[in-house]
Design an enzyme around this catalytic site. Structure first.
Site, PDB file in Angstrom:
ATOM      1  N   HIS A 154       6.164  16.995   7.188  1.00 26.64           N
ATOM      2  CA  HIS A 154       5.257  15.662   7.153  1.00 26.64           C
ATOM      3  C   HIS A 154       4.121  15.588   5.924  1.00 26.64           C
ATOM      4  O   HIS A 154       3.232  15.339   5.782  1.00 26.64           O
ATOM      5  CB  HIS A 154       4.210  15.509   8.078  1.00 26.64           C
ATOM      6  CG  HIS A 154       5.140  14.902   9.253  1.00 26.64           C
ATOM      7  ND1 HIS A 154       5.460  15.365  10.452  1.00 26.64           N
ATOM      8  CD2 HIS A 154       5.710  13.011   9.488  1.00 26.64           C
ATOM      9  CE1 HIS A 154       6.284  14.918  11.133  1.00 26.64           C
ATOM     10  NE2 HIS A 154       6.133  13.642  10.882  1.00 26.64           N
ATOM     11  N   CYS A 214       7.298  16.109  19.351  1.00 24.63           N
ATOM     12  CA  CYS A 214       5.863  15.792  18.117  1.00 24.63           C
ATOM     13  C   CYS A 214       5.283  15.955  17.929  1.00 24.63           C
ATOM     14  O   CYS A 214       4.632  14.140  19.064  1.00 24.63           O
ATOM     15  CB  CYS A 214       6.838  16.029  17.227  1.00 24.63           C
ATOM     16  SG  CYS A 214       7.637  14.597  16.375  1.00 24.63           S
ATOM     17  N   LEU A 230       0.635  -0.841   0.147  1.00 23.89           N
ATOM     18  CA  LEU A 230       0.007  -0.203  -0.155  1.00 23.89           C
ATOM     19  C   LEU A 230       0.696   1.529   0.246  1.00 23.89           C
ATOM     20  O   LEU A 230       0.271   2.296  -0.489  1.00 23.89           O
ATOM     21  CB  LEU A 230      -0.677  -0.118   1.188  1.00 23.89           C
ATOM     22  CG  LEU A 230      -1.463   1.330   1.320  1.00 23.89           C
ATOM     23  CD1 LEU A 230      -3.427   1.459  -0.011  1.00 23.89           C
ATOM     24  CD2 LEU A 230      -2.809   1.219   2.167  1.00 23.89           C
ATOM     25  N   ASP A 247      16.408  13.176  21.719  1.00 22.87           N
ATOM     26  CA  ASP A 247      14.735  13.162  21.576  1.00 22.87           C
ATOM     27  C   ASP A 247      13.903  12.515  22.342  1.00 22.87           C
ATOM     28  O   ASP A 247      14.541  11.351  22.683  1.00 22.87           O
ATOM     29  CB  ASP A 247      15.075  12.797  19.755  1.00 22.87           C
ATOM     30  CG  ASP A 247      15.706  14.081  19.214  1.00 22.87           C
ATOM     31  OD1 ASP A 247      15.457  15.116  18.811  1.00 22.87           O
ATOM     32  OD2 ASP A 247      16.230  13.222  17.593  1.00 22.87           O
ATOM     33  N   GLU A 266       3.102  10.024  24.330  1.00 21.37           N
ATOM     34  CA  GLU A 266       1.971   8.277  23.532  1.00 21.37           C
ATOM     35  C   GLU A 266       2.527   7.617  24.647  1.00 21.37           C
ATOM     36  O   GLU A 266       1.493   6.964  24.839  1.00 21.37           O
ATOM     37  CB  GLU A 266       3.692   7.922  22.424  1.00 21.37           C
ATOM     38  CG  GLU A 266       3.146   6.807  22.204  1.00 21.37           C
ATOM     39  CD  GLU A 266       3.746   6.836  20.851  1.00 21.37           C
ATOM     40  OE1 GLU A 266       4.705   5.402  20.490  1.00 21.37           O
ATOM     41  OE2 GLU A 266       4.572   7.195  19.786  1.00 21.37           O
ATOM     42  N   SER A 268      17.736  15.305  11.722  1.00 18.45           N
ATOM     43  CA  SER A 268      17.836  13.915  10.189  1.00 18.45           C
ATOM     44  C   SER A 268      17.582  14.727   8.942  1.00 18.45           C
ATOM     45  O   SER A 268      16.770  15.904   9.053  1.00 18.45           O
ATOM     46  CB  SER A 268      16.879  13.236   9.882  1.00 18.45           C
ATOM     47  OG  SER A 268      16.119  13.186   9.335  1.00 18.45           O
ATOM     48  N   CYS A 304       5.615   3.937   7.039  1.00 17.57           N
ATOM     49  CA  CYS A 304       6.319   3.131   8.261  1.00 17.57           C
ATOM     50  C   CYS A 304       7.108   2.564   9.050  1.00 17.57           C
ATOM     51  O   CYS A 304       8.415   3.428   8.767  1.00 17.57           O
ATOM     52  CB  CYS A 304       5.380   2.030   7.090  1.00 17.57           C
ATOM     53  SG  CYS A 304       4.677   1.669   6.284  1.00 17.57           S
ATOM     54  N   ILE A 346      16.481  19.584  13.208  1.00 17.95           N
ATOM     55  CA  ILE A 346      15.417  18.633  14.204  1.00 17.95           C
ATOM     56  C   ILE A 346      16.659  17.673  14.181  1.00 17.95           C
ATOM     57  O   ILE A 346      17.471  17.009  15.409  1.00 17.95           O
ATOM     58  CB  ILE A 346      14.487  17.998  13.981  1.00 17.95           C
ATOM     59  CG1 ILE A 346      13.590  19.634  14.252  1.00 17.95           C
ATOM     60  CG2 ILE A 346      14.373  17.006  14.933  1.00 17.95           C
ATOM     61  CD1 ILE A 346      13.636  20.236  15.382  1.00 17.95           C
TER      62      ILE A 346
END
Length: 774
Positions: A709, A658, A22, A614, A620, A448, A531, A446
């Site tokens: 994003h 984030c 997908l 980080d 979460e 990368s 993913c 940030i």
């Protein structure tokens, strides 16, 4: 109900495909390489392949045990598009017939040149991100998309009676936010009575299509909400009284994953729903008096963990099944949550040690566990042999080498309060100003930078042995130099090395720490087409050797400006791994923190003056009930402090968070005691600055001005406006200018343009402020 509820079912199943089919199909469509018809064909094949796979694992094809839980991007977005829950800024996306089609769907998810996409945040206590619907008092709900009916017909044609799934109306509105045009204080839940007729209409259309069961997901009911419990209970009663009133409707299963319903269990039980799923893996088993409220309602017991990858303790699960069976008229067995949080099949991971592999259950193995446990309903002792086999696995795991290491546990046990504390911030601030000599509104990223095809190819060739270690190292150094040179040219103040050597911010550390293993095909959806492969944290954790130091040292040798050392924090390493369940999380966090503490010391010794640790996952893991949060916040904050407390006053410690509701944990963020905190803010259009102002946050902070994003490039003026808003609420001397997150998933062309606009905007706002920031 025309079809009895099956004894075995699952709440949902991975939808990205065993080899990320997908992801590849969606991204090819976005890039214009394939058509909508080709994307739809791939999606249809994935759906029918899933149904067939689940049938071979023991879920019956014709009894609604298989959920139709597929999504092209996000299940909350699916529900928003189904009911036309679109704010004014997206009204032009409707087609002439009043529908919202494929391109409208992806515009809501990803934005376009003129507008930002929907805000994105974490789904309960998982690393999955959902898109936040925007609803106002005048949002005109309508049945704007009929994909759910298409999916049912498609499944029937393939020979499967599947259970269509939607986010339930109460959870949908609780997860939504007020649209920009809404008046102050507007609550989307106030639109419940306007939304319910659309749900009723859709249920009727599903009944006309021959559907006997539908799944409405209400996980928000297991979490504390901003509204009073009595008000929430009234909303639940009103919603499900309306949805169950009609004669021409499918039977309704309500799912309540991620915790206990508490006082809302009897409320839901009394509404006339036909089946109620409760999470009794993470949540408590209701007492008999609570179960008595169910009457003829089927209880669907989520006894198999849908959120982690360890084989089930079948004995303990069977005991829960027996307890519940004694208290209800009809019982079924299910997973605690959707299996979208775990990979497809452990049999794909033949490279793992055989003993480790024997401890694991991915999605397919969990389906088999559910089917096994369902055989115990009405037949005590029927699965005794299965329980005995599971007990042998548990014993093997408990006694395996590396699971309990004396030297690791003794070091953690010897910690004292001083190991968790740095010096006074004012003293650190003065030392860092002298060491770094940064301008007002300093700019940084940030961590990368884009991982190009060349970088990914080099890593793959090195893994295959087609490159020597020296060749691979030189290619990575070439990329690091490119990143340093680009930042110098753009005018950044604090640089990063770009992390080309890292496949993933957690997996990279897992590959270099003892107590971890990694998968090859263990992909899990994070959001949309993104993913990740969570690592497996199975034993006590230690660091055999320095991990990041050589790369940081090389990058710093290329420039006179400070280069950040980049580490992933202990809570995030836990949250984004499949973490062991045989040791308290706080103990495991401290083990990881001690390895990072050693890395911080080695980076300082190598001359690195700025170190970022980080913690994007801090929010979460926050428990969904307030009564459980204090304990979590204590160990999670302390594990970060343990990682960084040994740093010298002149070493500037950064952290990054984030896509979370920062106001809920602003005290914890302050408690991290980082010198600079960068946080997501662009997609929410700087909402976080109000929380920072109200809290009186005193240390450096970088509310993001570039949403990485989305592929859109923020214009310089857009960034200027965000910074102008920020300085209205946070003292300019504290502010940093940075993107929302790392740039790994972006391309270089859009990245360069966006970063140039970011730096130019920072320079422009510095000029506006002048001496006021000195």
């Amino acid at each position: 109900m025309t079809t009895a509820f099956p004894k075995a079912t699952i709440v949902g199943y991975p939808r990205i495909g065993r080899r990320r089919e997908l992801k590849k199909a969606v991204e090819a469509y976005w890039a214009g390489r394939t058509s909508a018809a080709e994307l739809e064909a791939t999606a249809a094949q994935l759906r029918t392949d899933t149904y067939a796979r689940l049938a071979t694992l023991g879920l019956e094809a014709g009894n609604y045990s298989i959920p139709a839980s597929f999504s092209l991007y996000d299940q909350v977005l699916d529900t928003a598009v189904t009911f036309g829950a679109v704010s004014e800024r997206f009204k032009d996306l409707y087609d002439a017939d009043g529908s919202l089609g494929l391109d409208a769907y992806f515009t809501l998810a990803r934005g376009d040149k003129e507008r930002q996409p929907l805000e994105m945040t974490k789904w309960f206590d998982t690393n999955y991100h959902y898109l936040v619907p925007e609803i106002g008092p005048d949002t005109a709900f309508s049945l704007a998309n009929d994909w759910i009916l298409r999916d049912v017909a498609e499944a029937a044609e393939a020979g499967f009676a599947v259970r269509p799934t939607l986010i339930g109306p109460v959870t949908f509105l609780l997860l939504s936010k007020a649209a920009d045009e809404a008046p102050a204080g507007f609550d989307p839940l106030s639109r419940l009575d306007d939304l319910l007729p659309l749900y009723v209409e859709l249920l009727g259309r599903l009944a006309e299509a021959g559907v006997d069961w539908v799944q409405l997901e209400e996980p928000a009911l297991v979490a504390d909400q901003a509204i009073a419990e009595t008000e929430l209970a009234a909303a639940v009663e009103r919603a499900y009284a309306a949805l169950t009133a009609g004669a021409d409707r499918p039977s309704i299963l309500v799912t309540t994953q991620y915790g206990s319903l508490g006082s809302l269990l009897p409320v839901l039980a009394g509404t006339g729903i036909d089946a109620l799923h409760i999470d009794v893996f993470k949540g408590a088993v209701p007492v008999p008096a609570e179960l008595a409220n169910l009457g003829a309602t089927v209880l669907v017991a989520g006894v198999v963990d849908g959120h982690n990858i360890w084989k089930a303790d079948l004995g303990a699960a069977a005991y829960k099944v027996a307890e519940l069976e004694a208290g209800v008229q009809t019982l079924a067995v299910a997973t605690s949550t959707s299996l979208q949080h775990v990979p497809h099949d452990v049999e794909d991971e033949q490279q793992l040690d055989a003993q480790l592999r024997s401890w694991l259950a991915f999605a397919d193995q969990k389906v088999a566990e559910v089917v096994t446990l369902s055989r115990a309903i009405g037949h005590p002792g029927a699965i005794d042999a299965d329980i005995a086999a599971a007990d042998e696995v548990l014993a093997s795991r408990a006694g395996a080498p590396g699971v309990n290491r004396t030297e690791v546990r003794e070091r953690a046990a010897a910690l004292t309060p001083s190991d968790f504390a740095r010096g006074d911030y004012a003293d650190r601030q003065a030392a860092q100003e002298g060491a770094l000599n940064l301008p007002a509104l300093p700019t940084t990223t940030i961590g990368s930078f884009p991982q190009t095809a060349e970088v990914r190819s080099a890593r793959a060739r090195a893994n295959r042995g087609d490159l020597t270690a020296e060749q691979y190292e030189q290619l990575m150094k070439d990329e690091i130099k490119r990143v340093i040179d680009l930042q110098e040219e753009l005018g950044f103040d604090v640089l990063v090395h770009g992390e080309p050597e890292r496949n993933d911010m957690v997996q990279y550390f897992a590959e270099n720490l003892d107590g971890f293993d990694v998968t090859v095909h263990g992909w899990v959806q994070s959001y949309g087409s993104r993913c990740t492969r969570p690592s497996i944290l199975w034993g006590d954790v230690s660091r055999p050797a320095p991990i990041t130091v050589p790369w940081a040292e090389y990058a710093q040798s290329l420039t006179g400006k400070p280069v950040k050392g980049m580490l992933t924090g202990p809570v995030t390493i836990l949250a984004w791994s499949f973490v062991r369940d045989d040791l308290p999380l706080g103990d495991t966090a401290n083990q990881v923190a001690l390895t990072l503490r050693d890395e911080v010391s080695d980076l300082e010794a190598a001359g690195i003056k700025v170190i970022q640790v980080d913690e994007p996952a801090l929010r979460e893991l926050l428990p969904l009930r307030k009564e459980d949060q204090a304990e979590y916040l204590e160990w999670s904050v302390n594990s970060f402090r343990l990682s960084t407390a040994s740093a010298a006053p002149s070493t500037q410690i950064h952290t990054h968070l984030c896509y979370s509701e920062f106001g809920a944990i602003i005290d914890a963020i302050d408690g991290l005691d980082a010198d600079v905190t960068s946080i997501e803010a662009a997609r929410s259009r700087m909402e976080v600055v109000h929380d920072l102002e109200a809290h009186g946050f005193k240390r450096g902070v970088g509310p993001g001005v570039y949403d990485i994003h989305s592929p859109r490039v923020p214009a310089e003026q857009e960034v200027v406006e965000l910074l102008e808003k920020a300085v209205q609420h946070v003292p300019a001397r504290q502010l940093w200018v940075n993107p929302d997150c790392g740039l790994k998933t972006r391309g270089y062309a859009e990245t360069e343009e966006s970063l140039r606009n970011l730096v130019n905007a920072a320079v422009a706002v510095r000029a506006q402020l002048g001496a006021s920031v000195s």
